[in-house]
Design an enzyme around this catalytic site. Structure first.
Site, PDB file in Angstrom:
ATOM      1  CB  VAL A 302      25.486  36.624   9.442  1.00  0.00           C
ATOM      2  CG1 VAL A 302      26.903  36.303   8.989  1.00  0.00           C
ATOM      3  CG2 VAL A 302      25.304  36.269  10.904  1.00  0.00           C
ATOM      4  CB  ALA A 303      23.852  38.095   4.519  1.00  0.00           C
ATOM      5  CD  GLU A 307      30.756  38.611   7.406  1.00  0.00           C
ATOM      6  OE1 GLU A 307      30.570  37.534   6.850  1.00  0.00           O
ATOM      7  OE2 GLU A 307      29.938  39.526   7.388  1.00  0.00           O
ATOM      8  CG  ASP A 349      63.283  70.932  11.481  1.00  0.00           C
ATOM      9  OD1 ASP A 349      63.305  72.163  11.645  1.00  0.00           O
ATOM     10  OD2 ASP A 349      64.193  70.174  11.840  1.00  0.00           O
ATOM     11  CG  ASP A 654      65.666  66.707  13.820  1.00  0.00           C
ATOM     12  OD1 ASP A 654      65.215  67.492  14.679  1.00  0.00           O
ATOM     13  OD2 ASP A 654      66.529  67.031  12.984  1.00  0.00           O
ATOM     14  CG  ASP A 658      61.219  68.505  16.861  1.00  0.00           C
ATOM     15  OD1 ASP A 658      60.829  69.679  16.976  1.00  0.00           O
ATOM     16  OD2 ASP A 658      62.247  68.183  16.254  1.00  0.00           O
ATOM     17  CG  ASN A 720      26.132  43.393   2.805  1.00  0.00           C
ATOM     18  OD1 ASN A 720      26.322  42.441   2.051  1.00  0.00           O
ATOM     19  ND2 ASN A 720      26.973  43.717   3.757  1.00  0.00           N
ATOM     20  CD  GLU A 723      23.622  39.829   0.208  1.00  0.00           C
ATOM     21  OE1 GLU A 723      23.549  39.620   1.421  1.00  0.00           O
ATOM     22  OE2 GLU A 723      24.677  39.755  -0.435  1.00  0.00           O
ATOM     23  CG  ASN A 748      28.252  37.027   4.351  1.00  0.00           C
ATOM     24  OD1 ASN A 748      28.222  38.144   3.868  1.00  0.00           O
ATOM     25  ND2 ASN A 748      28.416  36.817   5.639  1.00  0.00           N
ATOM     26  CB  THR A 751      30.249  38.123  -3.325  1.00  0.00           C
ATOM     27  OG1 THR A 751      29.313  38.208  -2.242  1.00  0.00           O
ATOM     28  CG2 THR A 751      29.687  37.254  -4.426  1.00  0.00           C
ATOM     29  CG  ASP A 752      30.335  39.623   1.726  1.00  0.00           C
ATOM     30  OD1 ASP A 752      29.930  39.866   0.589  1.00  0.00           O
ATOM     31  OD2 ASP A 752      29.652  39.812   2.749  1.00  0.00           O
TER      32      ASP A 752
END
Length: 932
Positions: A302-303, A307, A349, A654, A658, A720, A723, A748, A751-752
């Site tokens: 998970v760390a 996410e 255009d 426009d 187009d 990460n 870690e 996590n 700092t995340d």
């Protein structure tokens, strides 16, 4: 019937081919044809269900990985749950990740649902009823019941209900801007138009479904209905164009897969190493031990997964949307914000986007002199220059007469609304009114002193307009129109010395002046007058033996800001291409003035493009700067050719014509002021001021957003990696675990979260528009990015393990002994140092190339606040006794902080050193791009 070239046949031939006549079809025949050809309506593909849209959002690799993390975290949380001890950290983590996933999925569904509205907007443009001739009588019927061969009656204000070949025309003009791009109402004729492949804008004997009658009346025979009309063909193209992933979406999908595989591999290896080490040291591995190591492995996984990435992407894009609104760009698809940053080609255009959409007189020929006029648009400010010197307008009788004719023979009014000048009426006539005001002649005042008593309206046959005004001496006749028509009606010429007979030599001089103006892509009008005692019984007699006054040359001038924006695009490595329905000579003149068409550049027409097959076109597409007299199919071909070359294309438009190109382009940009609902629904972005310069501002913003997402990834992934490396080395060498599962989850969280989100609002690098567009096919993990990530990760792993080993052995203990009494203190030091290390690293990650100090420490205050908040969380966990137990930490003393603080700065120093080499790398990339 769709293969017939109705415009090239004469009216009787068309009626004969369609087996009809001027008195219309019988009711029985119309019913029979309705069965044969079907109703006159646009048919759409089956709409996509909401459930299908929702299911489609879960194809992203990153979303799948996050959902897997949610499932495993929930499972572990449920296994370890103890009543009375609150929710386990794993369940809280799972809830946060799930909320992020659901927010991203909801946003994706809303965006895709919006994109399905383009077809509905196109259907709204169809006329609800039509006046037809059936059984010899005019009747009104639902437009969906029209069939080929029906005779339709058109009058001012009507919406054309089907494609018609006109056979009776009375001063008819239609608004076709939405279909052909023509900025002014188009005069219609009955005669056949030569050339089977004539451009839509040149087929002046046709009236097309969805266009509007601006003036006059007519009768026409229905040639095509439903999906076979020109509108129907556009609908078919719109349905056939499939939405493609943006460069960012492709990149993030690759990132997701890469991270998924990497996490599974590394975590699997680390967990296996820990289990083996446990078995070797204890001789056994119990079920409880396996569960503990599994929980620790899940925490590590998970760390290792960033996410917060989907949330950061969404927030970056959403903030970008808010910034762009202030710069007159309204974003309809979030991903489009970043895609703008990777744009390599802008197809624009001409009218209103690159130009003012305000006709302006630039040259005046009077009394044998060619006079230049300054000023732009409808603002009545400007000077008159002769040989680059100021010209006295009162010194020339022919000039004054030309001004007077332009102001009197005119149905348009100059108005000022909220400080902005505009005209009510025809743009060409508006230019004449503005010219008079620049010369100090009031249009309104002149018409009050010389009221109009009679007129001969403009018609496509006569190509002139004549008005008669009451004066003290009698009647003044004023006439303006096509130069050749005006000159041919003149027997005299006005000079500074008075009226003189018109000679062939004088005519030649006038035509030469007109040719010179036309060579500058100016639309030229001639002006003449005549003084008579009273209005003649035959008004047309007043147009004979007139006195020629002069010529006026006008153009829709380029926007000054567009010129600067194009220069900035070229500096940023972006190719600008003009695509217009206007004539080639006009398009080339404007393109040259703007700097789009330079030496070596090419301009081609739609007909010339048709002569090239796809392979031939692809070989020359990068050499062509201007496309004139183009159709919707041509625009699609241009986009596809660039797409095959690997370019990222932004296309402006426009009109209804187009819409397919806007949907096909990587970025479709619709005009907010002049754009139709169809073009806006098909586009990813809408310009609220219809200004090309706003596109360039949006490109700059898009580049900044991509860089911010890149900064976040560098910051998150490098930390990460660090870690995971710490745990990998610890497991490999048999070290006691430097960080417990709860420590990983706390890192996590602290700092995340806020620091990572603060990077998403970081200001762009100052030289961002001096760099070439990034290669959309290249990975977000380029060489310079990987160098930064692994430098940070390796330095983090080395310093954290050094801290851990130093503390564990400081009193003679072993760094491999899990029973070492200093283990908790050592883990707390690693936790504190790592949090500080990552917070300092976040400051350095604000740019890959520019020093943190060069950017200005306070230029992103949100990052400072975020870092302080994260440090406060660490202090609370470490120094509030209530949290010491749950987070498995102890308060650290000043001696520990004296070691931790300088070590934590190594990450910041590493990034700043790597930037020196990154700057050399980007300089080399820019040099290569310029060579290309």
């Amino acid at each position: 019937m769709g293969d017939q070239k109705w415009h090239s046949l004469d009216a009787s031939g068309v009626l004969e081919s369609l087996k009809t006549q001027a008195k219309g079809l019988s009711t029985e025949e119309a019913k029979s044809r309705l069965v044969e050809f079907g109703p006159n309506e646009l048919t759409g593909e089956k709409s996509v269900s909401v459930w299908s849209l929702i299911a489609g959002q879960f194809k992203s690799a990153l979303i799948i990985i996050l959902l897997a993390a949610v499932a495993v975290s929930l499972a572990v949380g449920i296994i370890t749950y103890q009543p009375g001890h609150g929710l386990p950290e794993e369940i809280t983590d799972a809830i946060v990740i799930l909320a992020i996933v659901l927010a991203c999925v909801t946003l994706g569904v809303v965006e895709e649902f919006r994109s399905e509205k383009a077809m509905a907007a196109l259907k709204k443009m169809a006329a609800p009823t039509a006046t037809v001739v059936r059984n010899g009588a005019d009747i009104e019927i639902p437009a969906r019941e029209l069939v080929p061969g029906d005779i339709v009656v058109l009058s001012s204000g009507d919406r054309v209900p089907a494609d018609l070949r006109l056979f009776e025309v009375y001063n008819l003009r239609t608004e076709e801007a939405s279909l052909t791009g023509e900025s002014t109402p188009v005069e219609k004729v009955v005669k056949s138009i030569p050339g089977a492949d004539a451009a839509l804008g040149d087929r002046k004997n046709m009236a097309y479904s969805g266009t509007t009658v601006a003036y006059g009346r007519a009768k026409g025979v229905v040639t095509e209905t439903g999906m076979k009309t020109e509108f129907g063909k556009i609908a078919t193209m719109l349905q056939s164009v499939e939405d493609e992933e943006t460069p960012l979406e492709k990149n993030l999908d690759k990132v997701g897969k890469w991270l998924g595989y990497a996490c599974l591999a590394v975590v699997g290896i680390v967990v296996t190493l820990v289990l083996v080490r446990t078995y070797i040291s204890t001789g056994t591995v119990t079920g409880h031990t396996v569960l503990e190591i599994f929980i620790w492995g899940v925490s590590l996984a998970v760390a290792a997964v960033p996410e917060a990435l989907p949330a950061v992407v969404v927030i970056s894009l959403a903030i970008g949307v808010q910034k762009m609104v202030k710069k007159h760009a309204l974003i309809r698809r979030l991903a489009a914000v970043e895609t703008l940053g990777s744009t390599t080609v802008i197809c624009s255009d001409k009218t209103g986007t690159l130009t003012q959409d305000e006709m302006t007189i630039r040259r005046v020929y009077a009394g044998g002199k060619l006079i230049s006029v300054t000023g732009v648009g409808y603002d009545p400010k400007g000077d008159f220059l002769l040989d680059n010197k100021k010209f006295d307008t009162n010194s020339s009788a022919p000039f004054k007469e030309l001004i007077r004719i332009g102001a009197l023979c005119n149905d348009t009014h100059l108005v000022q609304v909220d400080g902005t000048w505009d005209v009510k009426g025809d743009p060409t006539e508006g230019a004449m009114v503005v010219l008079a005001e620049k010369a100090g002649v009031s249009h309104e005042g002149l018409n009050n002193t010389m009221p109009r008593v009679e007129e001969i309206p403009f018609s496509s046959e006569t190509k002139r307009m004549t008005t008669m005004h009451k004066t003290a001496e009698g009647v003044l006749v004023c006439s303006k129109g096509a130069p050749e028509v005006i000159v041919d009606s003149c027997a005299f010429l006005l000079t500074d010395k008075g009226e003189i007979p018109m000679t062939e030599a004088e005519k030649a001089k006038i035509f030469e002046a007109g040719k010179q103006m036309a060579g500058e892509a100016l639309r030229v009008l001639g002006a003449a007058y005549k003084k008579i005692p009273a209005v003649p019984s035959c008004k047309e007699d007043s147009e004979k033996s007139m006195v020629f006054a002069g010529l006026a040359g006008m153009i829709d001038p380029p926007r000054a800001e567009a010129k600067e924006a194009i220069k900035l695009c070229q500096q940023a490595g972006i190719k600008v291409v003009m695509i217009t329905g206007d004539h080639k000579i006009t398009a080339m003149a404007v393109a040259k003035e703007l700097g789009i068409l330079r030496d070596g550049g090419r301009a081609i027409t739609g007909a010339e493009l048709d002569a090239l097959d796809d392979k031939q076109f692809e070989t020359v597409v990068e050499d062509i700067n201007v496309y004139a007299r183009v159709s919707p199919a041509h625009k699609l071909r241009v986009i596809e050719a660039f797409d095959n070359k690997g370019e990222i294309v932004a296309m402006t438009g426009d009109g209804v014509n187009d819409a397919p190109a806007l949907k096909k382009a990587d970025i479709g940009i619709a005009m907010g002021i002049t754009g139709t609902d169809v073009s806006k629904e098909a586009a990813a972005m809408v310009l609220t001021d219809d200004n090309f310069a706003s596109i360039v501002s949006a490109v700059e913003e898009g580049r900044g957003i991509y860089l911010n997402i890149k900064k976040f990834l560098i910051y998150m992934v490098s930390c990460n990696v660090g870690e995971v490396l710490i745990m990998f080395i610890a497991g490999l060498v048999g070290m006691a675990i430097p960080l417990a599962a709860i420590h990983l989850l706390f890192i996590n969280l602290s700092t995340d979260g806020f620091p990572a989100l603060a990077l998403s609002v970081d200001p762009a690098d100052p030289d961002i528009m001096n760099r070439p567009p990034r290669n959309p096919k290249s990975s977000i993990f380029s060489k310079d990015v990987l160098a930064t990530i692994f430098s940070i990760g390796i330095v983090m792993a080395i310093t954290m393990i050094a801290i851990f080993v130093w503390k564990m052995t400081s009193e003679g203990g072993s760094w491999s002994d899990s029973a070492n009494p200093l283990l908790v203190e050592a883990q707390t030091m690693v936790l504190g140092t790592m949090v500080l290390f990552e917070l300092f690293t976040a400051l350095a990650c604000r740019s890959q190339y520019h020093s943190f100090f060069a950017l200005g420490p306070m230029s992103n205050k949100w990052l400072i606040y975020a870092n302080l908040s994260s440090f406060a969380l660490l202090a609370i966990v470490m120094y509030v006794p209530f949290f010491n137990g749950p987070f498995d930490v102890i308060p650290l003393g000043w001696e520990d902080w004296r070691v931790m603080a300088p070590v934590s700065l190594t990450g910041f120093a590493t990034v700043e050193i790597v930037k020196i080499f990154n700057h050399r790398y980007i300089d080399k990339q820019m040099a290569l791009a310029k060579k290309k």
